[in-house]
Design an enzyme around this catalytic site. Structure first.
Site, PDB file in Angstrom:
ATOM      1  N   HIS A 192       6.639 -17.037  76.018  1.00 13.06           N
ATOM      2  CA  HIS A 192       7.824 -16.187  76.078  1.00 13.06           C
ATOM      3  C   HIS A 192       8.691 -16.534  77.284  1.00 13.06           C
ATOM      4  O   HIS A 192       9.921 -16.626  77.187  1.00 13.06           O
ATOM      5  CB  HIS A 192       7.393 -14.716  76.121  1.00 13.06           C
ATOM      6  CG  HIS A 192       8.534 -13.755  76.117  1.00 13.06           C
ATOM      7  ND1 HIS A 192       8.442 -12.479  76.627  1.00 13.06           N
ATOM      8  CD2 HIS A 192       9.823 -13.878  75.692  1.00 13.06           C
ATOM      9  CE1 HIS A 192       9.591 -11.867  76.492  1.00 13.06           C
ATOM     10  NE2 HIS A 192      10.450 -12.693  75.934  1.00 13.06           N
ATOM     11  N   ASP A 196       7.873  -3.304  83.753  1.00 12.16           N
ATOM     12  CA  ASP A 196       7.167  -2.224  84.447  1.00 12.16           C
ATOM     13  C   ASP A 196       7.551  -2.208  85.927  1.00 12.16           C
ATOM     14  O   ASP A 196       6.715  -2.046  86.788  1.00 12.16           O
ATOM     15  CB  ASP A 196       5.652  -2.366  84.287  1.00 12.16           C
ATOM     16  CG  ASP A 196       5.145  -3.737  84.703  1.00 12.16           C
ATOM     17  OD1 ASP A 196       5.951  -4.561  85.186  1.00 12.16           O
ATOM     18  OD2 ASP A 196       3.930  -3.991  84.547  1.00 12.16           O
ATOM     19  N   ASP A 217       2.035 -18.164  86.580  1.00 13.94           N
ATOM     20  CA  ASP A 217       2.231 -17.834  87.985  1.00 13.94           C
ATOM     21  C   ASP A 217       1.250 -18.601  88.877  1.00 13.94           C
ATOM     22  O   ASP A 217       1.641 -19.140  89.927  1.00 13.94           O
ATOM     23  CB  ASP A 217       2.124 -16.322  88.220  1.00 13.94           C
ATOM     24  CG  ASP A 217       0.920 -15.695  87.538  1.00 13.94           C
ATOM     25  OD1 ASP A 217       0.224 -16.388  86.763  1.00 13.94           O
ATOM     26  OD2 ASP A 217       0.665 -14.499  87.776  1.00 13.94           O
TER      27      ASP A 217
END
Length: 444
Positions: free
Chosen positions: A188, A211, A287
Site C-alpha cells: 500500500h 491513528d 520501516d
C-alpha cells in the site's frame, strides 16, 4: 370298434394334455413378459423422474448463474462508477491545487485500511489546524482495500482527496508465522507514494497513519523542514516523532536534532529520495528496511524533542505492541510555534556536529553503578558512556527509555549518542557510545 374308440380317447387325452401344457407354458411366458414390461415401465418412470429432477436442477443452476452474472455486472457497474467518481474527485482536487498561484509544500497522505473511527479522529485533528495551510498542504486519504465505512467516512470530507488501493494479488510470506498485514502495508505504501509522486507530481509527501493526532505547529514545522530537505542532501527525511518523547524525557518544544535512526510515525520525504527507494521497495517491514545502512546510506533524519504527532492506535496491525509503555505517555506539543522566524541552519550537516558536540562536551561525565543516584548529585547535563549494545540496554532499562537497536544504531541516536531530558527538566542526559566522542571531535 371298441379298440379304435379306446385309441381315439387316448389320442384326445394326449392332445388335451399337450394343449394344457402349452397353455401353462404360454401363461408362464406371458407372466414373465408382463413382469418384464412392468419392470421396464417402472424403470422408464424412474428415469423420467430422474431426468425431470436433473432438468429442474439445471434450471435452478441456470437461474443462479444468471443471478450471479447480474450481480457481477452490477458490481462492475458500481466499480466503474466508483472509479469514475474517484478519478473526478482526484482531478478536481489536483486541479484546484494548481489553479492557485502557489506550488504546494507537500501532499499529506493518511494511510487507512479498516478503522473508520480512528480515521475520523485523525482527520478531525488535521482539519483543526489545516485551514490556514490548505493551499500548501493538500490532504489525501489512501485506503487499502474496500471497507465501506472507511470509504464513506473519507469521502464525506470535501477538504481532502480520496484514493483507493485494491490489491487482489495473494500474499506469500517469506517466513512461517509472519503476519500478512505487514506485507499488505508495504504494498500500500509503495502504491500510494507512486501515485502522489508520479501521477500527481508532488515534490514532497508527508506520510501519516490513520491513528494519529497532530500538533498546532505541525504544518509550520514541516514547511521549515522542507527548506532543510532542499538545502541539505544528507537529510533523508523530516520526522515529527521522537521515540523517547514520553512526558518524563522531554522539555523544550523548540529543540530539534539530527538522528541516524529513522523514526517514522509522521515523516516527510522528497521525490528525489523516492526515485531511489521505489524500485527496490521491500515486500514487508518497510520501516525497519529504511533503518538499514544499505538503504539510508549514512543519511540522517531530523526529529523534534517534543513530538508533533501523537499515536493513539492501541488496536492495529502491530497488536498494541509497546503502546502503554512507549506510545500512550508521549507528549504532543500543544503550542503554536512560528518556525519561519527561527534560524535552523544549526541543523545543517556541517554545523550540527559542532553544535551537538559542544552540548555533549559540556555535560558532566558520570561513571560506575547507581547512575540515577549519582546523576541526582550532578548539576546540569550529564553524560554516561556505554561499552556495547548489552551495556546500553542495561543503562536504558534503568531510566526507562527505548532499549532497541537496528543495524547497530540505538533508537534516536546521533553518532551513537542518545539524548533525553531528566525528569522533564532542562537537564539533558547523554548516553555516549565507545566511538561517539571521536566522531564528534571531542578529546576524551
Amino acid at each position: 370298434m371298441a379298440r379304435w374308440s379306446g385309441g381315439l380317447r387316448c389320442l384326445l387325452l394326449l392332445t388335451a394334455i399337450a394343449f394344457i401344457y402349452t397353455q401353462v407354458r404360454l401363461f408362464k411366458a406371458q407372466s414373465e413378459y408382463a413382469e418384464k414390461i412392468t419392470a421396464a415401465v417402472e424403470g422408464e418412470n424412474h428415469c423420467t423422474s430422474q431426468m425431470r429432477l436433473l432438468i429442474d436442477q439445471i434450471s435452478m443452476q441456470k437461474e443462479r448463474v444468471v443471478s450471479l452474472e447480474e450481480i457481477v455486472k452490477r458490481q462492475q457497474e458500481e466499480r466503474e462508477q466508483l472509479r469514475t467518481l474517484v478519478q473526478n474527485l482526484e482531478r478536481k482536487g489536483v486541479k484546484n491545487l494548481f489553479q492557485q498561484n502557489q506550488v504546494p509544500v507537500a501532499a499529506v497522505v493518511i494511510m487507512a485500511c479498516n478503522r473508520a473511527d480512528y480515521l475520523e479522529r485523525t482527520i478531525k485533528s488535521i482539519l483543526k489546524y489545516h485551514a490556514s495551510a490548505s493551499s500548501k498542504f493538500p490532504i489525501f486519504v489512501s485506503q487499502d482495500g474496500s471497507n465501506p465505512d472507511v470509504r464513506t467516512k473519507a469521502m464525506s470530507y470535501k477538504q481532502l482527496t480520496y484514493m483507493q488501493h485494491l490489491d487482489y494479488e495473494p500474499v506469500h510470506t517469506e517466513r512461517p508465522g509472519e503476519l500478512i498485514a505487514y506485507y499488505k502495508i508495504a504494498r500500500h505504501y509503495k502504491w500510494a507514494l507512486d501515485q502522489l509522486f508520479y501521477k500527481h507530481r508532488f515534490n514532497r509527501v508527508i506520510i501519516l497513519e490513520d491513528d494519529m493526532e497532530i500538533s498546532p505547529d505541525f504544518f509550520a514545522y514541516f514547511e521549515a523542514g522542507a527548506d532543510l530537505l532542499d538545502k541539505d542532501k544528507s537529510i533523508m527525511a523530516i520526522s515529527s516523532w521522537n521515540d523517547n518523547g514520553q512526558k518524563q524525557f522531554v522539555h523544550d518544544p523548540y529543540t530539534l536534532y539530527r538522528s541516524d535512526f529513522f523514526p517514522g510515525l509522521g515523516w516527510m520525504l522528497s521525490k528525489s529520495t523516492w526515485d531511489e527507494l521505489s524500485p527496490k521497495w521491500p515486500k514487508a517491514y518497510w520501516d525497519d528496511w529504511l533503518r538499514l545502512q544499505e538503504n539510508h546510506k549514512g543519511r540522517q533524519f531530523i526529529r523534534p524533542e517534543v513530538c508533533r504527532t501523537y499515536n493513539f492506535g492501541e488496536h492495529g496491525s502491530s497488536l498494541g505492541q509497546f503502546f502503554h509503555q512507549y506510545l500512550k505517555p508521549i507528549r504532543l506539543n500543544d503550542r503554536p510555534i512560528d518556525w519561519k522566524s527561527m534560524n535552523l541552519t544549526y541543523l545543517m550537516e556541517d554545523k550540527f556536529v559542532k553544535h551537538f558536540g559542544d552540548l555533549v562536551k559540556g555535560a558532566s561525565p558520570v561513571f560506575g553503578t547507581d547512575l540515577i543516584l549519582k546523576i541526582n548529585n550532578v548539576k546540569g547535563d550529564a553524560r554516561i558512556a556505554y561499552r556495547d549494545q548489552e551495556h546500553f540496554e542495561e543503562i536504558a532499562r534503568q531510566f526507562g527509555i527505548f532499549e532497541e537497536w537496528k543495524d547497530g544504531v540505538p533508537r534516536t541516536a546521533y553518532k551513537g549518542v542518545v539524548v533525553f531530558r531528566y525528569k522533564a527538566t532542562t537537564r539533558r542526559i547523554f548516553l555516549v557510545g565507545p566511538d561517539s566522542l571521536e566522531q564528534l571531535g571531542i578529546q576524551n
